[in-house]
Design a protein around this motif. Structure first.
Motif, PDB file in Angstrom:
ATOM      1  N   GLY A  68     -26.843 -11.545  11.102  1.00 21.21           N
ATOM      2  CA  GLY A  68     -26.132 -12.065   9.949  1.00 21.21           C
ATOM      3  C   GLY A  68     -24.661 -12.241  10.257  1.00 21.21           C
ATOM      4  O   GLY A  68     -24.142 -11.740  11.259  1.00 21.21           O
ATOM      5  N   PRO A  69     -23.958 -12.962   9.428  1.00 19.58           N
ATOM      6  CA  PRO A  69     -22.531 -13.172   9.659  1.00 19.58           C
ATOM      7  C   PRO A  69     -21.743 -11.888   9.470  1.00 19.58           C
ATOM      8  O   PRO A  69     -22.117 -11.017   8.678  1.00 19.58           O
ATOM      9  N   ALA A  70     -20.663 -11.740  10.211  1.00 20.77           N
ATOM     10  CA  ALA A  70     -19.745 -10.630  10.003  1.00 20.77           C
ATOM     11  C   ALA A  70     -18.969 -10.896   8.719  1.00 20.77           C
ATOM     12  O   ALA A  70     -18.511 -12.016   8.471  1.00 20.77           O
ATOM     13  N   VAL A  71     -18.805  -9.894   7.893  1.00 20.71           N
ATOM     14  CA  VAL A  71     -18.176 -10.049   6.583  1.00 20.71           C
ATOM     15  C   VAL A  71     -16.867  -9.266   6.535  1.00 20.71           C
ATOM     16  O   VAL A  71     -16.818  -8.103   6.934  1.00 20.71           O
ATOM     17  N   THR A  72     -15.823  -9.908   6.062  1.00 24.49           N
ATOM     18  CA  THR A  72     -14.523  -9.275   5.862  1.00 24.49           C
ATOM     19  C   THR A  72     -14.118  -9.446   4.406  1.00 24.49           C
ATOM     20  O   THR A  72     -14.307 -10.524   3.829  1.00 24.49           O
ATOM     21  N   ALA A  73     -13.586  -8.407   3.807  1.00 22.50           N
ATOM     22  CA  ALA A  73     -13.051  -8.475   2.439  1.00 22.50           C
ATOM     23  C   ALA A  73     -11.531  -8.342   2.515  1.00 22.50           C
ATOM     24  O   ALA A  73     -11.011  -7.446   3.186  1.00 22.50           O
ATOM     25  N   PRO A  84     -18.556  -5.869  11.611  1.00 16.27           N
ATOM     26  CA  PRO A  84     -18.765  -4.831  10.599  1.00 16.27           C
ATOM     27  C   PRO A  84     -18.570  -3.438  11.182  1.00 16.27           C
ATOM     28  O   PRO A  84     -18.842  -3.196  12.351  1.00 16.27           O
ATOM     29  N   ASP A  85     -18.055  -2.521  10.345  1.00 15.47           N
ATOM     30  CA  ASP A  85     -17.946  -1.136  10.783  1.00 15.47           C
ATOM     31  C   ASP A  85     -19.206  -0.387  10.381  1.00 15.47           C
ATOM     32  O   ASP A  85     -19.733  -0.571   9.306  1.00 15.47           O
ATOM     33  N   SER A  86     -19.684   0.470  11.248  1.00 11.60           N
ATOM     34  CA  SER A  86     -20.888   1.272  11.034  1.00 11.60           C
ATOM     35  C   SER A  86     -22.065   0.422  10.555  1.00 11.60           C
ATOM     36  O   SER A  86     -22.608   0.618   9.467  1.00 11.60           O
ATOM     37  N   PRO A  87     -22.474  -0.581  11.326  1.00 11.73           N
ATOM     38  CA  PRO A  87     -23.568  -1.439  10.870  1.00 11.73           C
ATOM     39  C   PRO A  87     -24.877  -0.676  10.802  1.00 11.73           C
ATOM     40  O   PRO A  87     -25.112   0.255  11.577  1.00 11.73           O
ATOM     41  N   PRO A  88     -25.737  -1.023   9.878  1.00  7.99           N
ATOM     42  CA  PRO A  88     -27.055  -0.386   9.808  1.00  7.99           C
ATOM     43  C   PRO A  88     -27.892  -0.794  11.016  1.00  7.99           C
ATOM     44  O   PRO A  88     -27.578  -1.764  11.704  1.00  7.99           O
ATOM     45  N   PRO A  89     -28.971  -0.066  11.302  1.00  5.91           N
ATOM     46  CA  PRO A  89     -29.758  -0.330  12.512  1.00  5.91           C
ATOM     47  C   PRO A  89     -30.289  -1.747  12.611  1.00  5.91           C
ATOM     48  O   PRO A  89     -30.452  -2.260  13.720  1.00  5.91           O
ATOM     49  N   HIS A  90     -30.546  -2.388  11.467  1.00  9.68           N
ATOM     50  CA  HIS A  90     -31.167  -3.711  11.522  1.00  9.68           C
ATOM     51  C   HIS A  90     -30.145  -4.829  11.624  1.00  9.68           C
ATOM     52  O   HIS A  90     -30.506  -6.000  11.703  1.00  9.68           O
ATOM     53  N   VAL A 127     -10.642  -5.496   5.246  1.00  7.75           N
ATOM     54  CA  VAL A 127     -11.509  -4.525   5.893  1.00  7.75           C
ATOM     55  C   VAL A 127     -12.812  -5.203   6.290  1.00  7.75           C
ATOM     56  O   VAL A 127     -13.306  -6.088   5.585  1.00  7.75           O
ATOM     57  N   ALA A 128     -13.344  -4.809   7.439  1.00 10.70           N
ATOM     58  CA  ALA A 128     -14.681  -5.248   7.837  1.00 10.70           C
ATOM     59  C   ALA A 128     -15.711  -4.528   6.978  1.00 10.70           C
ATOM     60  O   ALA A 128     -15.567  -3.342   6.687  1.00 10.70           O
ATOM     61  N   VAL A 129     -16.740  -5.252   6.575  1.00 12.78           N
ATOM     62  CA  VAL A 129     -17.730  -4.716   5.635  1.00 12.78           C
ATOM     63  C   VAL A 129     -19.040  -4.456   6.368  1.00 12.78           C
ATOM     64  O   VAL A 129     -19.557  -5.333   7.067  1.00 12.78           O
TER      65      VAL A 129
END
Length: 353
Positions: free
Chosen positions: A23-28, A11-17, A58-60
């Motif tokens: 969790g799984p990496a998500v791509t759209a 993921p790009d710019s993941p939140p702190p948690h 894109v990475a989500v």
């Protein structure tokens, strides 16, 4: 930035948690098709050993839904207002020394002008990829194996109006799309499907109903739909709302009323037509006798100007010029059944079975 959808992207710019949640990496990913059925593929602008063709993706991050992230990425990278449409497929990527992944594939169908702009020679995105339109077979051949399997499943889902469930690019038992006929037969013969999964893999058949309505001179009432782009006319009729318990005869009367303003009881069943439309679902149409209109009836014909934009009467010698081939054949067969008192006729694509 658009990224490859061939692997589980981080993921790009993941939140702190995000890392704590594991969790799984998500791509759209976008499956973009023009009206000719060609697929938009991103090709490396310069040959390189590690560069491969990809679909727009894109990475989500955890800050957006996959639809939002993909729509923004398409707009930023391709300069096109191309919202992510219907979900076509979901591929669960098992972890291979890292995080598991989820790849969501969405339908996107640009307007004709936008499609032309997207395919303009030399267009590229910041990742050094060039856009090009390829027919389906060429797109499948150009992409890496995993991406090609996902695209094949997504295209099958697009054609059938379903959603494909994949794991590592492979269709799963009970997936609503992408399970081949051979694999479906194996699962059915082995009694390996629960009732819900059995329904999910069975071929879909759409049901329609219409009416032959004519004047005293034997001309048929035809309507022209605003959603058609081929300029052809059609018989009054439409889909049967079977999910609401509707059956063909009431559906034909409802469609006649909605499309022309004429509310009248229908006569006998004239024909049942079955048309295979592979790769799209087959269509079965019930055709009823709509009776003869007098001058008062004709004066009362009304169209809404949106779904139906016009109506007219047509004689049989005009059918080939006005109607699609299947519609012309059904109209002639139905008139023949009215004249000789036969029927209901068993038709396949308008021809006697």
């Amino acid at each position: 930035m658009l990224t490859t959808a061939g692997t589980a992207a981080q993921p790009d710019s993941p939140p702190p948690h995000a890392e704590a949640a594991h969790g799984p990496a998500v791509t759209a990913t976008a499956v973009v098709q023009d009206r000719a059925g060609r697929v938009l593929v991103l090709l490396p602008a310069e040959p390189a050993a590690d560069a491969e063709p990809v679909l727009p993706g894109v990475a989500v991050s955890g800050l957006q839904t996959p639809e939002e992230a993909l729509t923004r990425a398409l707009r930023d990278a391709l300069g096109a207002d191309l919202p992510a449409g219907r979900l076509l497929a979901v591929d669960s990527v098992p972890p291979a020394g890292g995080r598991a992944g989820l790849v969501h594939l969405y339908a996107a169908a640009p307007p004709a002008a936008a499609a032309a702009a997207l395919g303009a020679a030399g267009d590229g995105d910041p990742a050094g990829l060039t856009t090009t339109w390829l027919d389906r077979d060429a797109a499948l051949a150009a992409l890496p194996a995993l991406a090609a399997r996902r695209l094949r499943a997504a295209l099958d889902a697009w054609d059938t109006g379903a959603v494909a469930h994949l794991v590592g690019g492979e269709p799963q038992p009970g997936s609503c799309a992408a399970v081949s006929a051979g694999r479906r037969a194996e699962l059915e013969h082995a009694a390996a499907l629960d009732p819900s999964s059995y329904l999910a893999v069975r071929p879909r058949v759409l049901v329609g109903a219409g009416a032959l309505v004519r004047d005293s001179a034997g001309r048929l009432l035809l309507v022209r739909a605003g959603y058609r782009d081929d300029g052809r006319w059609q018989l009054p009729g439409g889909g049967v709302d079977s999910d609401l318990g509707e059956t063909p005869r009431p559906a034909a009367r409802r469609e006649l009323r909605e499309e022309t303003g004429l509310d009248r009881p229908l006569g006998r069943l004239l024909a049942v037509d079955f048309a295979s439309r592979r790769p799209a679902p087959a269509l079965v149409v019930y055709v009823y006798d709509g009776g003869v209109l007098d001058s008062a009836d004709l004066a009362g014909v009304r169209v809404d100007g949106t779904e139906i934009v016009d109506w007219r009467l047509a004689s049989p010698d005009e059918f080939d010029d006005l109607l699609p081939p299947r519609g012309a054949a059904i109209a002639r067969a139905g008139l023949g059944a009215l004249e000789d008192g036969g029927g209901p006729l068993d038709l396949v694509a308008g021809r006697p079975a």
